[in-house]
Design an enzyme around this catalytic site. Structure first.
Site, PDB file in Angstrom:
ATOM      1  N   TRP A 159       0.927  -1.049   0.065  1.00 19.70           N
ATOM      2  CA  TRP A 159       0.111  -0.103   0.268  1.00 19.70           C
ATOM      3  C   TRP A 159       0.852   1.370  -0.008  1.00 19.70           C
ATOM      4  O   TRP A 159       0.281   2.262  -0.224  1.00 19.70           O
ATOM      5  CB  TRP A 159      -0.986   0.012   1.194  1.00 19.70           C
ATOM      6  CG  TRP A 159      -0.049  -0.162   2.471  1.00 19.70           C
ATOM      7  CD1 TRP A 159      -0.130  -1.405   3.341  1.00 19.70           C
ATOM      8  CD2 TRP A 159       0.656   0.750   3.424  1.00 19.70           C
ATOM      9  NE1 TRP A 159       0.392  -1.462   4.402  1.00 19.70           N
ATOM     10  CE2 TRP A 159       1.002  -0.169   4.443  1.00 19.70           C
ATOM     11  CE3 TRP A 159       1.002   2.087   3.157  1.00 19.70           C
ATOM     12  CZ2 TRP A 159       1.807   0.676   5.507  1.00 19.70           C
ATOM     13  CZ3 TRP A 159       1.616   2.645   4.174  1.00 19.70           C
ATOM     14  CH2 TRP A 159       1.907   1.932   5.185  1.00 19.70           C
ATOM     15  N   LYS A 183      -2.812  -8.582  -7.571  1.00 21.08           N
ATOM     16  CA  LYS A 183      -3.590  -8.279  -6.393  1.00 21.08           C
ATOM     17  C   LYS A 183      -2.911  -6.882  -5.846  1.00 21.08           C
ATOM     18  O   LYS A 183      -2.090  -7.252  -5.068  1.00 21.08           O
ATOM     19  CB  LYS A 183      -3.688  -9.413  -5.585  1.00 21.08           C
ATOM     20  CG  LYS A 183      -4.615  -9.224  -4.375  1.00 21.08           C
ATOM     21  CD  LYS A 183      -4.380 -10.016  -3.051  1.00 21.08           C
ATOM     22  CE  LYS A 183      -3.209  -9.258  -2.166  1.00 21.08           C
ATOM     23  NZ  LYS A 183      -3.455  -8.057  -1.685  1.00 21.08           N
ATOM     24  N   PRO A 184      -3.636  -5.985  -5.667  1.00 20.44           N
ATOM     25  CA  PRO A 184      -3.263  -4.726  -4.925  1.00 20.44           C
ATOM     26  C   PRO A 184      -3.364  -4.801  -3.470  1.00 20.44           C
ATOM     27  O   PRO A 184      -4.230  -5.566  -2.849  1.00 20.44           O
ATOM     28  CB  PRO A 184      -3.631  -3.617  -5.414  1.00 20.44           C
ATOM     29  CG  PRO A 184      -4.918  -4.487  -6.042  1.00 20.44           C
ATOM     30  CD  PRO A 184      -4.638  -5.536  -6.610  1.00 20.44           C
ATOM     31  N   ALA A 185      -2.644  -4.102  -2.614  1.00 19.32           N
ATOM     32  CA  ALA A 185      -3.097  -4.121  -1.120  1.00 19.32           C
ATOM     33  C   ALA A 185      -4.372  -3.686  -0.982  1.00 19.32           C
ATOM     34  O   ALA A 185      -4.923  -2.723  -1.748  1.00 19.32           O
ATOM     35  CB  ALA A 185      -2.122  -3.230  -0.440  1.00 19.32           C
ATOM     36  N   GLY A 237       6.710  -6.676   0.245  1.00 16.13           N
ATOM     37  CA  GLY A 237       5.960  -6.579   1.778  1.00 16.13           C
ATOM     38  C   GLY A 237       6.772  -7.125   2.538  1.00 16.13           C
ATOM     39  O   GLY A 237       8.187  -6.793   2.675  1.00 16.13           O
ATOM     40  N   SER A 238       6.317  -7.497   3.799  1.00 12.94           N
ATOM     41  CA  SER A 238       7.064  -7.717   4.943  1.00 12.94           C
ATOM     42  C   SER A 238       7.942  -9.160   4.593  1.00 12.94           C
ATOM     43  O   SER A 238       7.314  -9.955   4.048  1.00 12.94           O
ATOM     44  CB  SER A 238       6.052  -8.054   6.271  1.00 12.94           C
ATOM     45  OG  SER A 238       5.270  -9.154   6.089  1.00 12.94           O
ATOM     46  N   GLU A 259      10.886  -8.564  -2.552  1.00 12.59           N
ATOM     47  CA  GLU A 259      11.490  -7.197  -2.248  1.00 12.59           C
ATOM     48  C   GLU A 259      10.782  -7.221  -0.708  1.00 12.59           C
ATOM     49  O   GLU A 259       9.580  -6.759  -0.749  1.00 12.59           O
ATOM     50  CB  GLU A 259      10.938  -6.221  -3.010  1.00 12.59           C
ATOM     51  CG  GLU A 259      11.939  -4.696  -2.691  1.00 12.59           C
ATOM     52  CD  GLU A 259      11.195  -3.903  -1.704  1.00 12.59           C
ATOM     53  OE1 GLU A 259      11.502  -3.826  -0.309  1.00 12.59           O
ATOM     54  OE2 GLU A 259      10.182  -3.102  -2.115  1.00 12.59           O
ATOM     55  N   ARG A 287      10.201  11.052   3.219  1.00 14.83           N
ATOM     56  CA  ARG A 287       9.506  10.918   1.998  1.00 14.83           C
ATOM     57  C   ARG A 287       8.288   9.869   2.212  1.00 14.83           C
ATOM     58  O   ARG A 287       8.531   8.864   2.756  1.00 14.83           O
ATOM     59  CB  ARG A 287      10.467  10.307   0.817  1.00 14.83           C
ATOM     60  CG  ARG A 287       9.873  10.028  -0.554  1.00 14.83           C
ATOM     61  CD  ARG A 287      10.908   9.594  -1.451  1.00 14.83           C
ATOM     62  NE  ARG A 287      11.358   8.527  -1.513  1.00 14.83           N
ATOM     63  CZ  ARG A 287      11.333   7.390  -2.062  1.00 14.83           C
ATOM     64  NH1 ARG A 287      10.847   7.481  -3.324  1.00 14.83           N
ATOM     65  NH2 ARG A 287      11.946   6.416  -1.813  1.00 14.83           N
ATOM     66  N   CYS A 293      10.202   1.347   2.422  1.00 16.62           N
ATOM     67  CA  CYS A 293      10.888   0.199   2.840  1.00 16.62           C
ATOM     68  C   CYS A 293      12.356   0.417   2.856  1.00 16.62           C
ATOM     69  O   CYS A 293      13.242  -0.080   3.566  1.00 16.62           O
ATOM     70  CB  CYS A 293      10.713  -1.036   1.922  1.00 16.62           C
ATOM     71  SG  CYS A 293      11.092  -0.774  -0.006  1.00 16.62           S
ATOM     72  N   GLU A 390      11.536  -2.385  11.628  1.00 20.11           N
ATOM     73  CA  GLU A 390      11.360  -1.202  10.561  1.00 20.11           C
ATOM     74  C   GLU A 390      10.402  -0.448  11.273  1.00 20.11           C
ATOM     75  O   GLU A 390       9.244  -0.704  11.512  1.00 20.11           O
ATOM     76  CB  GLU A 390      10.707  -2.092   9.299  1.00 20.11           C
ATOM     77  CG  GLU A 390      10.868  -1.159   8.112  1.00 20.11           C
ATOM     78  CD  GLU A 390      10.311  -2.019   6.884  1.00 20.11           C
ATOM     79  OE1 GLU A 390      10.652  -1.681   5.811  1.00 20.11           O
ATOM     80  OE2 GLU A 390       9.935  -2.904   6.947  1.00 20.11           O
TER      81      GLU A 390
END
Length: 488
Positions: A159, A183-185, A237-238, A259, A287, A293, A390
């Site tokens: 997202w 598939k988007p968030a 993602g995570s 990633e 930013r 990330c 993170e």
């Protein structure tokens, strides 16, 4: 294309973009998308089911069979047209990003430009996919090495950059001749739907790019990873979710790009230009509200300049105007949801309990919205949780160092290895430190490092493979070797 209308309805017929058409989900279920600045729902979106995921693969397989035969020059032209369309509709796309993600409008505009650049870069790479031909060293026959599209590519995107994370995957896949299911968030599906519509208007054939929003990722991604038609899978993602998806991908030996999470050290040496380091820190930390990330996560500042750097960074961060992302002059919008705010607040509280001090803190706006003030922490001990996880928010934890060897041991003491930053007036020192940092990317005297023309990715538990650059298209190509013999 009326992108503003996406916030209300996707062509009035549903929210799954499959086979070039807007469709409703098979089960009829929906889920809400929220505006982080108000905490109110923007609209309900159709939720794709396992049945929808399976059906989309059939469409994508048919699309692949046709798209792989399209000349590279034509594929390039479609991507160039998509690049132009994103710039033409940049204000509307940026508003849509801010509406569902919350980031400041200026950050959203910058994201649109960055996202569009992936279409242009890979439009140019599409025509450079080459084959090789050589005589066998032993004589008697020839080697022909061909690069061919891998097949259907399945993507799951996050997202925090709803446009750029989509185009960073879609563009090289299309350039290579692959078809796509995405598939988007669930927090930010609208931007991906808008991009799918723009690609269709740019001339992409039906079925080549398909977008399936859902709030039940396992129902969709699980189907894709179990189906042999999927030959490439890419996830951003995570790290925790990446581990689960890697295990699933192993069953069909699916080629994966991952990633994953980051924990970027930001190093300021004694001889650094402090003002330049502060400007770089603002780029690397603020930013997208810090929900990035590769955001600077841990600040290691030489003891000789720590007081000056802390004061100047604190002043700069506290001065950033905070509020709804669409308001004029806002530089820091809300976080994505209340869970994000609670996590950041918990990290700050833990650091303070362990001896850190709040060196500077900006305001929090009155009224609704998922906000956390910009915060600078000083004297943060290495055992504070904020130094080991993170942050994903506008908090800069600062600690000091003196010796280079100890610094490197501390900076590398993490399972992550995505990005790092080094500031020093001595380029030799900066490069020496950069070479010893266990990360996939390093910004040397620079706080902005992302570039579609450069390979993006990490080492250790920050991921597998690279996106962007010339390496980005290789992930969607299979190398085939033909041993060819013919009479002399």
């Amino acid at each position: 294309m009326d992108i503003d209308a996406i916030a209300k309805t996707a062509a009035g017929e549903g929210d799954l973009f499959v086979g070039g058409h807007w469709r409703s989900a098979a089960g009829g279920r929906t889920f809400p998308v929220f505006d982080p600045a108000t905490t109110e729902p923007v609209r309900e979106v159709s939720a794709a089911s396992a049945e929808d995921a399976w059906a989309a693969l059939g469409v994508a397989q048919d699309g692949f069979e046709r798209w792989r035969e399209v000349a590279p020059r034509r594929r390039s032209e479609v991507l160039h047209a998509a690049f132009a369309a994103m710039h033409e509709h940049a204000p509307a796309l940026a508003r849509l990003i801010t509406l569902e993600n919350g980031k400041a409008y200026r950050d959203a505009l910058a994201e649109v430009s960055y996202a569009a650049e992936f279409f242009r870069w890979f439009a140019e790479e599409a025509v450079r996919i080459g084959s090789g031909f050589a005589d066998a060293p032993g004589g008697g026959f020839r080697h022909v090495v061909r690069k061919q599209a891998a097949g259907v590519a399945a993507f799951v995107t996050p997202w925090n950059f709803p446009a750029a994370m989509a185009t960073r995957k879609i563009a090289p896949a299309l350039a290579a001749g692959c078809s796509v299911v995405l598939k988007p968030a669930p927090e930010t599906p609208l931007t991906a739907l808008a991009i799918a519509g723009l690609l269709a208007e740019a001339g992409l054939p039906a079925g080549v790019c398909n977008v399936l929003p859902t709030d039940r990722a396992a129902d969709v991604a699980g189907v894709w990873l179990r189906d042999e038609r999927v030959r490439k899978f890419s996830f951003t993602g995570s790290t925790a979710t990446g581990r689960v998806l890697l295990r699933q991908a192993a069953d069909n030996i699916v080629n994966v790009t991952m990633e994953l999470g980051g924990n970027a050290p930001f190093i300021v040496c004694a001889d650094a230009d402090v003002d330049a380091a502060v400007r770089g820190a603002m780029d690397a930390k603020m930013r997208g509200g810090g929900e990035v990330c590769i955001a600077a996560n841990r600040f290691y500042v030489h003891a000789d300049v720590a007081e000056e750097f802390t004061a100047k960074l604190g002043e700069a961060m506290a001065a950033v105007p905070i509020g709804p992302g669409l308001d004029d002059g806002v530089g820091l919008g809300p976080m994505i949801n209340q869970d994000a705010v609670d996590k950041i607040a918990g990290l700050v509280a833990d650091a303070v309990a362990r001896g850190a001090t709040i060196a500077a803190q900006g305001p929090r706006p009155d009224g609704p919205g998922w906000y956390h003030p910009a915060t600078v922490l000083a004297g943060v001990p290495d055992d504070a949780e904020i130094m080991r996880t993170e942050v994903f928010g506008p908090v800069a934890p600062i600690t000091t160092f003196t010796g280079e060897a100890g610094l490197l041991a501390r900076a590398n003491d993490t399972v992550h290895g995505l990005a790092a930053y080094v500031y020093s007036a001595d380029l030799g020192r900066a490069l020496r430190i950069a070479d010893r940092l266990e990360t996939g990317m390093v910004g040397v005297n620079r706080g902005l490092i992302s570039d579609p023309a450069a390979p993006f990715g990490g080492v250790k538990q920050s991921g597998l493979g690279r996106e962007g650059g010339r390496e980005g298209i290789d992930a969607f190509l299979e190398t085939r070797y033909l041993a060819v013999d013919w009479p002399a």
